[in-house]
Scaffold this active site. Structure first.
Site, PDB file in Angstrom:
ATOM      1  N   ASP A  34     -67.241  45.888  33.868  1.00  0.00           N
ATOM      2  CA  ASP A  34     -67.542  47.057  35.130  1.00  0.00           C
ATOM      3  C   ASP A  34     -67.651  46.063  36.522  1.00  0.00           C
ATOM      4  OD1 ASP A  34     -67.753  49.304  33.665  1.00  0.00           O
ATOM      5  OD2 ASP A  34     -69.942  49.004  33.221  1.00  0.00           O
TER       6      ASP A  34
ATOM      7  N   ASP B 251     -72.473  43.469  33.119  1.00  0.00           N
ATOM      8  CA  ASP B 251     -71.360  44.175  32.100  1.00  0.00           C
ATOM      9  C   ASP B 251     -70.056  43.397  33.047  1.00  0.00           C
ATOM     10  OD1 ASP B 251     -69.108  45.758  31.666  1.00  0.00           O
ATOM     11  OD2 ASP B 251     -70.441  46.869  30.576  1.00  0.00           O
TER      12      ASP B 251
ATOM     13  N   THR C  32     -74.291  51.644  18.405  1.00  0.00           N
ATOM     14  CA  THR C  32     -74.294  50.450  17.186  1.00  0.00           C
ATOM     15  C   THR C  32     -73.879  49.065  17.935  1.00  0.00           C
ATOM     16  OG1 THR C  32     -71.735  50.704  16.771  1.00  0.00           O
ATOM     17  CG2 THR C  32     -73.333  52.286  15.827  1.00  0.00           C
TER      18      THR C  32
ATOM     19  N   ARG D 260     -67.452  47.977  22.768  1.00  0.00           N
ATOM     20  CA  ARG D 260     -68.501  48.055  22.094  1.00  0.00           C
ATOM     21  C   ARG D 260     -69.100  49.547  22.027  1.00  0.00           C
ATOM     22  NH1 ARG D 260     -72.972  43.368  22.957  1.00  0.00           N
ATOM     23  NH2 ARG D 260     -73.359  44.828  24.920  1.00  0.00           N
TER      24      ARG D 260
HETATM   25  C1  PRP Z   1     -67.916  43.188  26.662  1.00  0.00           C
HETATM   26  C2  PRP Z   1     -67.110  41.966  26.535  1.00  0.00           C
HETATM   27  C3  PRP Z   1     -66.613  41.701  25.192  1.00  0.00           C
HETATM   28  C4  PRP Z   1     -67.806  42.222  24.453  1.00  0.00           C
HETATM   29  C5  PRP Z   1     -68.864  41.150  24.105  1.00  0.00           C
HETATM   30  O1  PRP Z   1     -66.556  44.240  26.396  1.00  0.00           O
HETATM   31  O2  PRP Z   1     -65.918  41.819  27.586  1.00  0.00           O
HETATM   32  O3  PRP Z   1     -65.302  42.196  24.770  1.00  0.00           O
HETATM   33  O4  PRP Z   1     -68.474  43.263  25.457  1.00  0.00           O
HETATM   34  O5  PRP Z   1     -69.780  41.829  23.265  1.00  0.00           O
HETATM   35  P1  PRP Z   1     -70.101  41.436  21.709  1.00  0.00           P
HETATM   36  O6  PRP Z   1     -69.931  40.022  21.683  1.00  0.00           O
HETATM   37  O7  PRP Z   1     -71.391  41.842  21.365  1.00  0.00           O
HETATM   38  O8  PRP Z   1     -68.959  42.105  21.003  1.00  0.00           O
HETATM   39  P2  PRP Z   1     -66.944  45.825  26.563  1.00  0.00           P
HETATM   40  O9  PRP Z   1     -67.098  46.384  24.918  1.00  0.00           O
HETATM   41  O10 PRP Z   1     -68.181  46.150  27.376  1.00  0.00           O
HETATM   42  O11 PRP Z   1     -65.744  46.393  26.928  1.00  0.00           O
HETATM   43  P3  PRP Z   1     -64.971  46.266  28.435  1.00  0.00           P
HETATM   44  O12 PRP Z   1     -64.426  44.863  28.677  1.00  0.00           O
HETATM   45  O13 PRP Z   1     -63.790  47.393  28.367  1.00  0.00           O
HETATM   46  O14 PRP Z   1     -65.956  46.692  29.465  1.00  0.00           O
HETATM   47  N1  URA Z   2     -70.696  42.790  27.498  1.00  0.00           N
HETATM   48  C1  URA Z   2     -70.832  42.244  28.546  1.00  0.00           C
HETATM   49  O1  URA Z   2     -69.913  42.546  29.613  1.00  0.00           O
HETATM   50  N2  URA Z   2     -71.934  41.853  29.004  1.00  0.00           N
HETATM   51  C2  URA Z   2     -72.941  41.379  28.362  1.00  0.00           C
HETATM   52  O2  URA Z   2     -74.009  40.766  28.723  1.00  0.00           O
HETATM   53  C3  URA Z   2     -72.846  41.718  26.861  1.00  0.00           C
HETATM   54  C4  URA Z   2     -71.687  42.182  26.493  1.00  0.00           C
END
Ligand code: PRP
Ligand code: URA
Length: 209
Positions: free
Chosen positions: A203, A200, A108, A104
């Site tokens: 993380d 998150d 944005t 993400r």
């Molecule tokens: C997180 C999560 C989803 C996304 C959800 O990933 O694992 O893929 O956010 O958010 P959305 O429904 O608003 O798209 P992130 O982009 O943080 O990446 P990561 O898994 O590498 O930490």
């Molecule tokens: N991605 C995450 O990992 N946690 C949230 O709450 C939203 C998006």
């Protein structure tokens, strides 16, 4: 409109409560996520078609059931979806695993694609997309679009925690996709994090914060 299955089994809910707690460290978080994924897999595969085959027990010949139909594929959305793969593969050891990389954008909050590697016969498989978090729904919706662009027709989405907004986005963009989820939380905050959520997920799995 794709059905939403809320998997509220006590074992799933109890383990999810432990995951939500801020003091739960990466090791326990990962183990709990994997255990929940196994429990969710049991429900997600409930409608797999079966056929009867002839077998022989030590006592006699008989007919008995086996899973038939399409082969399965698990597709985690990187990174956090990786935490759910083992839970599925434990129960479906012959499934193939594809990977879709999306992050993400911090400004944005829209998903940005950075990786896609899928089994060569992906279009013939029933695909189970896994990602613990369904926030705005952008990542899940885009991942499903990427799979459809490559010919996939049978797709399910499995998430741990979502909000109504994210569910509605996937239902709007992909009315053919059934969603399996363990909890539907209240809302998103100003940074598009789920409230109360669990923070998150990536993380917390990989200890990167
Ligand atoms: C997180 C999560 C989803 C996304 C959800 O990933 O694992 O893929 O956010 O958010 P959305 O429904 O608003 O798209 P992130 O982009 O943080 O990446 P990561 O898994 O590498 O930490
Ligand atoms: N991605 C995450 O990992 N946690 C949230 O709450 C939203 C998006």
């Amino acid at each position: 409109m794709g059905q939403v299955h809320v998997l509220d089994h006590p074992l799933i809910q109890h383990k999810l409560t432990l995951m939500r707690q801020v003091e739960t460290g990466a090791k326990d978080f990962r183990e709990l996520l994997s255990e929940i994924a196994t429990l969710m897999c049991y429900e997600v595969t409930r409608d797999l078609p079966m056929e009867e085959i002839e077998i022989e027990t030590p006592i006699c010949k008989c007919k008995s059931k086996v899973i038939t139909g399409k082969k399965l594929g698990i597709v985690p959305i990187l990174r956090a979806g990786l935490g759910m793969v083992d839970g599925f593969v434990n129960l479906i050891p012959t499934c193939k695993v594809g990977h879709i990389g999306l992050y993400r954008d911090p400004e944005t909050h829209k998903p940005v694609e950075y990786y896609c590697k899928l089994p060569p016969d992906v279009e013939e498989r029933e695909i189970i997309v896994v990602d613990p978090m369904l926030a705005t729904g952008g990542s899940s919706s885009d991942a499903i679009t990427m799979l459809k662009q490559r010919g996939c027709k049978y797709i399910k989405l499995v998430c741990l925690v979502g909000v109504p907004e994210g569910i509605q986005k996937v239902q709007h963009d992909h009315p053919d996709v059934e969603i399996y989820i363990a909890a539907v939380d209240e809302k998103l905050n100003e940074n598009k994090y789920i409230v109360p959520g669990l923070g998150d997920a990536g993380d917390r799995i990989f200890g990167t914060k």
